[in-house]
Every structure is written in C-alpha cells, then in structure tokens.
Motif scaffolding. Structure first.
Motif, PDB file in Angstrom:
ATOM      1  N   SER A  63      -0.034   4.209  -3.123  1.00  0.00           N
ATOM      2  CA  SER A  63      -0.712   3.947  -4.398  1.00  0.00           C
ATOM      3  C   SER A  63      -0.184   4.864  -5.496  1.00  0.00           C
ATOM      4  CB  SER A  63      -2.227   4.121  -4.248  1.00  0.00           C
ATOM      5  OG  SER A  63      -2.582   5.455  -3.956  1.00  0.00           O
TER       6      SER A  63
ATOM      7  N   LEU B 131      -1.574  -4.000   3.333  1.00  0.00           N
ATOM      8  CA  LEU B 131      -1.694  -5.180   2.482  1.00  0.00           C
ATOM      9  C   LEU B 131      -2.563  -6.253   3.123  1.00  0.00           C
ATOM     10  CD1 LEU B 131       1.918  -5.639   1.037  1.00  0.00           C
ATOM     11  CD2 LEU B 131      -0.130  -4.888  -0.191  1.00  0.00           C
TER      12      LEU B 131
ATOM     13  N   LEU C 221      -6.011  -5.155   2.672  1.00  0.00           N
ATOM     14  CA  LEU C 221      -6.330  -5.181   1.254  1.00  0.00           C
ATOM     15  C   LEU C 221      -6.708  -6.568   0.773  1.00  0.00           C
ATOM     16  CD1 LEU C 221      -6.284  -4.165  -1.694  1.00  0.00           C
ATOM     17  CD2 LEU C 221      -3.819  -4.437  -1.654  1.00  0.00           C
ATOM     18  N   LEU C 222      -6.015  -7.588   1.249  1.00  0.00           N
ATOM     19  CA  LEU C 222      -6.259  -8.929   0.744  1.00  0.00           C
ATOM     20  C   LEU C 222      -7.700  -9.358   1.002  1.00  0.00           C
ATOM     21  CD1 LEU C 222      -4.748 -11.094  -0.793  1.00  0.00           C
ATOM     22  CD2 LEU C 222      -4.276 -12.231   1.375  1.00  0.00           C
TER      23      LEU C 222
ATOM     24  N   TRP D  43      -9.811  -7.726  -1.522  1.00  0.00           N
ATOM     25  CA  TRP D  43      -9.584  -8.360  -2.820  1.00  0.00           C
ATOM     26  C   TRP D  43     -10.294  -9.702  -2.938  1.00  0.00           C
ATOM     27  CZ3 TRP D  43      -8.006  -7.379  -7.519  1.00  0.00           C
ATOM     28  CH2 TRP D  43      -7.463  -8.379  -8.319  1.00  0.00           C
TER      29      TRP D  43
ATOM     30  N   GLU E 232      -6.551   1.073  -3.235  1.00  0.00           N
ATOM     31  CA  GLU E 232      -6.192  -0.268  -2.798  1.00  0.00           C
ATOM     32  C   GLU E 232      -5.793  -1.136  -3.987  1.00  0.00           C
ATOM     33  OE1 GLU E 232      -8.987   1.331   0.372  1.00  0.00           O
ATOM     34  OE2 GLU E 232      -8.723   1.505  -1.789  1.00  0.00           O
ATOM     35  N   SER E 233      -6.511  -0.972  -5.092  1.00  0.00           N
ATOM     36  CA  SER E 233      -6.191  -1.749  -6.287  1.00  0.00           C
ATOM     37  C   SER E 233      -4.801  -1.405  -6.810  1.00  0.00           C
ATOM     38  CB  SER E 233      -7.246  -1.495  -7.373  1.00  0.00           C
ATOM     39  OG  SER E 233      -6.973  -2.268  -8.519  1.00  0.00           O
TER      40      SER E 233
ATOM     41  N   PHE F  75      -2.152  -2.907  -4.577  1.00  0.00           N
ATOM     42  CA  PHE F  75      -2.006  -4.328  -4.869  1.00  0.00           C
ATOM     43  C   PHE F  75      -1.221  -4.521  -6.163  1.00  0.00           C
ATOM     44  CE2 PHE F  75      -3.438  -8.377  -6.655  1.00  0.00           C
ATOM     45  CZ  PHE F  75      -3.299  -9.221  -5.566  1.00  0.00           C
TER      46      PHE F  75
ATOM     47  N   GLU G 212       2.462  -3.907  -5.746  1.00  0.00           N
ATOM     48  CA  GLU G 212       3.106  -5.018  -5.044  1.00  0.00           C
ATOM     49  C   GLU G 212       3.345  -6.192  -5.988  1.00  0.00           C
ATOM     50  OE1 GLU G 212       4.491  -7.563  -1.852  1.00  0.00           O
ATOM     51  OE2 GLU G 212       4.488  -5.404  -2.227  1.00  0.00           O
TER      52      GLU G 212
ATOM     53  N   ALA H  87       5.713  -9.266  -5.759  1.00  0.00           N
ATOM     54  CA  ALA H  87       4.992  -9.612  -4.524  1.00  0.00           C
ATOM     55  C   ALA H  87       5.923  -9.994  -3.371  1.00  0.00           C
ATOM     56  CB  ALA H  87       3.978 -10.720  -4.791  1.00  0.00           C
TER      57      ALA H  87
ATOM     58  N   LEU I 214       3.960 -10.040  -0.164  1.00  0.00           N
ATOM     59  CA  LEU I 214       2.629 -10.651  -0.200  1.00  0.00           C
ATOM     60  C   LEU I 214       2.650 -12.075  -0.736  1.00  0.00           C
ATOM     61  CD1 LEU I 214      -0.210  -9.672   0.564  1.00  0.00           C
ATOM     62  CD2 LEU I 214      -0.518  -8.898  -1.782  1.00  0.00           C
TER      63      LEU I 214
ATOM     64  N   GLN J 137     -10.168  -5.134 -13.176  1.00  0.00           N
ATOM     65  CA  GLN J 137      -9.186  -4.295 -12.508  1.00  0.00           C
ATOM     66  C   GLN J 137      -8.690  -3.176 -13.413  1.00  0.00           C
ATOM     67  OE1 GLN J 137      -6.666  -6.346  -9.871  1.00  0.00           O
ATOM     68  NE2 GLN J 137      -5.338  -4.615  -9.454  1.00  0.00           N
TER      69      GLN J 137
END
Length: 207
Positions: free
Chosen positions: A29, A67, A70-71, A74, A108-109, A112, A115, A120, A123, A168
């Motif tokens: 992060s 990831l 994380l999804l 999210w 985590e945000s 993301f 990425e 991405a 992801l 976010q």
C-alpha cells in the motif's frame, strides 16, 4: 502458493502467513507492487527472506492472495443493497458502509487503487467478471427504482462510480483531508457522510 503444498497448516504456520500478509499490505500500500520487495516484506514481518519464501513463492503470490481477499471487502458494501428496501435509505446505507470501509481499511483501499492505476494487470479478470456482474445487478435495481419514479433518472452505473469516487477519497487521500481539516478526528467520516447525503438525497429526489 504455500510451500507446504496445501497440507494442513499448524497454528504457527497460520500465524506466520498472517504476519506476512499484514506486513505485505503495509509495504504494497505504501510502495505499490513494482516498488515493493521481498526484503521489505520480510523485514516488516520480522522474518528472514528464506523463511518468508517457505510460506510464499514470491511477492506475486502474496500480492495475489491480498487482492483476492480485498475484492470481497470491496464488493460487500454493494452486495448489501436491498432491492426490496426504500431507495434513499438503501443508498444512504451504501454510502455509510463505503465510508466505514475507507475508515477501517485504508491500506486495502490504497492497494486496490495502486492496482487500478497500473491498469489492473493482476485483477482485470475479476473486474470484468464478479465486479461487473455485481454492478450490472445493482444497476438494474437502481434502474427499476428510477422507472418507478422513486428516485431521479440518471445512468445507474455512473451513479455507483460517483459514490465510489467520493467515498474512496477518504481512504486514498486521507492525509490531504486531515491536513486541510487540521485534525485527524474520526468525526470527519460522520461529517463526510452528512455532506454526501445532502448531495445524493437532493440529486436523487424524484422530479
């Protein structure tokens, strides 16, 4: 992939893997995937690099596992939007859950966001699959509310994107928010929710 080949893990192994994930979350992060190194992750986890490699084959494996977890974090706030509920109440609740995620999961945000900024690469299949399916499902709910005259008409997917962008901000740009406010008081999340609610409720009121 774990070096144990999928065998049942001991309590110590589970704790070590969790320590590695926590350390990696800090490192990724802060530095992004490209900037992060196994040495940094091992040091943050309090392990030697060879010890870390006993649990994970490399930083790619750690990143992929983070990831994947994380999804779900999210997607969960959007999953909870109830098609049978009151539209404004459901949208207000969604905003609140997203702000809570920004407050509780800032690392985590940022993981993301890093990425996505990179295009991405690790992801994209998940974005085109589970994420798109969920957005399409909830956009259909929003469209139904609009057609019934319960909320104002607009593109439902862009409404979801707008909620993502606003909420976010309080995770990815929290340092800026705190600097401008001159405070790190958690009341900023309450104040943000109240402000966003005014914007949304007025904009979504049936015409």
């Amino acid at each position: 992939m774990a070096a144990d080949g999928g065998r049942r893990q001991t309590r110590i192994q589970i704790e070590k893997r969790e320590a590695i994930r926590e350390a990696a979350l800090d490192v990724f992060s802060a530095h992004g995937f490209r900037g992060a190194t196994l040495d940094q992750i091992a040091e943050a986890a309090g392990l030697s690099k060879p010890n870390l490699l006993y649990y994970y084959e490399g930083k790619e494996a750690i990143h992929a596992e983070l990831l994947e977890r994380l999804l779900d974090t999210w997607l969960d706030p959007l999953r909870e939007m109830d098609a049978q509920g009151d539209p404004l109440t459901e949208l207000r609740g969604y905003v609140q859950r997203k702000l809570e995620a920004a407050r509780d999961y800032p690392r985590e945000s940022r993981l993301f966001a890093n990425e996505i900024i990179q295009g991405a690469p690790r992801l994209i299949d998940e974005l085109r699959g589970p994420l798109r399916e969920l957005v399409d499902e909830k956009a259909a709910v929003l469209r139904g509310w609009m057609e019934a005259g319960r909320i104002a008409r607009m593109d439902p997917r862009h409404l979801i994107f707008a909620i993502w962008a606003i909420t976010q901000h309080y995770a990815d740009f929290d340092a800026q928010v705190c600097a401008v406010l001159g405070s790190e008081d958690e009341a900023r999340f309450h104040d943000a929710a109240a402000t966003i609610e005014v914007l949304l409720m007025r904009g979504l009121a049936p015409r």
